[in-house]
Design an enzyme around this catalytic site. Structure first.
Site, PDB file in Angstrom:
ATOM      1  N   ARG A  75       5.605   6.430  14.788  1.00  0.00           N
ATOM      2  CA  ARG A  75       5.309   6.790  13.404  1.00  0.00           C
ATOM      3  C   ARG A  75       4.771   8.210  13.313  1.00  0.00           C
ATOM      4  NH1 ARG A  75       0.775   6.787   9.869  1.00  0.00           N
ATOM      5  NH2 ARG A  75       0.995   5.471   8.033  1.00  0.00           N
ATOM      6  N   HIS A 118       0.831  -1.202   0.000  1.00  0.00           N
ATOM      7  CA  HIS A 118       0.000   0.000   0.000  1.00  0.00           C
ATOM      8  C   HIS A 118       0.868   1.256   0.000  1.00  0.00           C
ATOM      9  CE1 HIS A 118       1.093  -0.422   4.228  1.00  0.00           C
ATOM     10  NE2 HIS A 118       0.806   0.851   4.378  1.00  0.00           N
ATOM     11  N   ASP A 136       0.555   5.034   2.024  1.00  0.00           N
ATOM     12  CA  ASP A 136      -0.247   5.515   3.142  1.00  0.00           C
ATOM     13  C   ASP A 136      -1.337   6.499   2.731  1.00  0.00           C
ATOM     14  OD1 ASP A 136       1.073   3.935   5.000  1.00  0.00           O
ATOM     15  OD2 ASP A 136       2.652   5.426   5.294  1.00  0.00           O
ATOM     16  N   HIS A 179       4.781   0.213   0.213  1.00  0.00           N
ATOM     17  CA  HIS A 179       5.455  -0.566   1.249  1.00  0.00           C
ATOM     18  C   HIS A 179       4.539  -1.618   1.837  1.00  0.00           C
ATOM     19  CE1 HIS A 179       3.467   2.778   3.273  1.00  0.00           C
ATOM     20  NE2 HIS A 179       3.405   2.028   4.362  1.00  0.00           N
TER      21      HIS A 179
HETATM   22  C1  OGA Z   1       2.809   2.164   8.364  1.00  0.00           C
HETATM   23  C2  OGA Z   1       3.231   0.841   7.898  1.00  0.00           C
HETATM   24  C3  OGA Z   1       4.935  -0.828   8.161  1.00  0.00           C
HETATM   25  C4  OGA Z   1       5.751  -1.440   9.244  1.00  0.00           C
HETATM   26  O1  OGA Z   1       3.107   2.488   9.525  1.00  0.00           O
HETATM   27  O2  OGA Z   1       2.211   2.910   7.577  1.00  0.00           O
HETATM   28  O3  OGA Z   1       2.792   0.417   6.859  1.00  0.00           O
HETATM   29  O4  OGA Z   1       6.679  -2.178   8.913  1.00  0.00           O
HETATM   30  N1  OGA Z   1       4.129   0.218   8.654  1.00  0.00           N
HETATM   31  O5  OGA Z   1       5.463  -1.194  10.424  1.00  0.00           O
HETATM   32 MN    MN Z   2       1.789   2.096   5.747  1.00  0.00          MN
END
Ligand code: OGA
Ligand code: MN
Length: 282
Positions: free
Chosen positions: A272, A105, A107, A256
């Site tokens: 994050r 995806h 974000d 990702h």
């Molecule tokens: C996000 C995500 C990936 C991860 O936080 O948007 O996709 O490896 N995380 O935690």
């Molecule tokens: Mn993500």
């Protein structure tokens, strides 16, 4: 310390050495990092020792905060802009979002103005017998675009894909109220990167629900074919985390996906943050 930016051997990602992200990022350094972010899709710097305030300062250097709905339930205490991503439980409760991003995806693609970038700062990385687990994979959408046959590039020119938050119902716990806040939107299938000017593919299997002006059956096949193309092994960089990594990804240049190959007692804890883009994808 002198700045060194080294591309990985893969299609995306570069390591940034010689920076201390506790310090303010001056204009020249910012311009270099911003460019590298767009070009490589993700940049990371190891062995950083950051407080939440310092991570906020790094984030705000790149743009305004642009948190997602999961922060509403899993924000860090006192820092609503920082979302805790974790499998850790305390007193029977999840301290953060568990299992985030277990599919390819970009974000908040379901938003009319998705964030330019996302920052993960690794506090705890699960490992087994010295092997780090919980990697994050990145797929280079610019390289994937370049590799398309000319006929496909032509066929996709000017096309817009539909993104619908409701399609996430089977992936994440989301409420009807949250769904109502994100009516379906469309974005160009071929995006032009705001910094590098490169063309990038913007289509994902789970979030893209249609292509404007295309019959549903045909659109479904097109979405699946492009999603598979983007995530071919030659376009992927797989990041093996170390605690102290600060990694920034660009939601246009890469998609990702999180690898969920760990469980308690192996703990994963990330902070994050997300920063806004200048307007809608073009
Ligand atoms: C996000 C995500 C990936 C991860 O936080 O948007 O996709 O490896 N995380 O935690
Ligand atoms: Mn993500």
């Amino acid at each position: 310390m002198s700045l060194e930016i080294t591309a990985t051997d893969a299609a995306a990602g570069a390591e940034v050495k010689g920076v201390d992200l506790r310090e303010p990022i001056g204009d020249n350094l910012f311009a270099t990092l911003d460019r590298a972010l767009g070009e490589y899709g993700n940049i990371y710097s190891r062995d950083q020792e950051l407080t939440p305030d310092q991570q906020m300062a790094v984030t705000l250097r790149f743009g305004e905060l642009d948190p997602n709905v999961f922060g509403e339930t899993h924000g860090l205490d006192g820092y609503p802009g920082i979302v805790v991503i974790s499998n850790v439980e305390e007193d029977g409760h999840q301290i953060g979002v568990k299992g985030a991003g277990n599919n390819w995806h970009s974000d908040m693609c379901y938003d009319a103005t998705p964030p330019r970038g996302t920052i993960l700062y690794a506090h705890e990385v699960p490992e087994k017998n010295g092997l780090p687990l919980g990697d994050t994979c990145f797929a280079a959408t610019n390289k994937a675009y370049d590799a398309l046959p000319t006929e496909m590039k032509e066929a996709l020119k000017g096309k817009r894909a539909v993104f619908d938050f409701a399609a996430r119902k089977h992936l994440n716990p989301i409420t009807q109220e949250q769904i109502d806040r994100f009516p379906a939107v469309s974005h160009p299938v071929i995006r032009t990167h705001p910094v590098t000017g490169e063309k990038c593919l913007y289509i994902m299997r789970d979030d893209t629900t249609g292509i404007e002006g295309m019959e549903q059956d045909e659109a479904d096949l097109m979405i699946a074919a492009l999603a598979d193309h983007i995530t071919r092994p030659e376009f992927i960089y797989r990041h093996q985390w170390q605690s102290g990594d600060l990694l920034i990804w660009d939601n246009c240049t890469v998609q990702h996906r999180a690898i969920q190959d760990y469980a308690l007692p192996h703990r994963r804890l990330m902070h994050r943050t997300t920063f806004a883009a200048n307007g809608a994808p073009a």
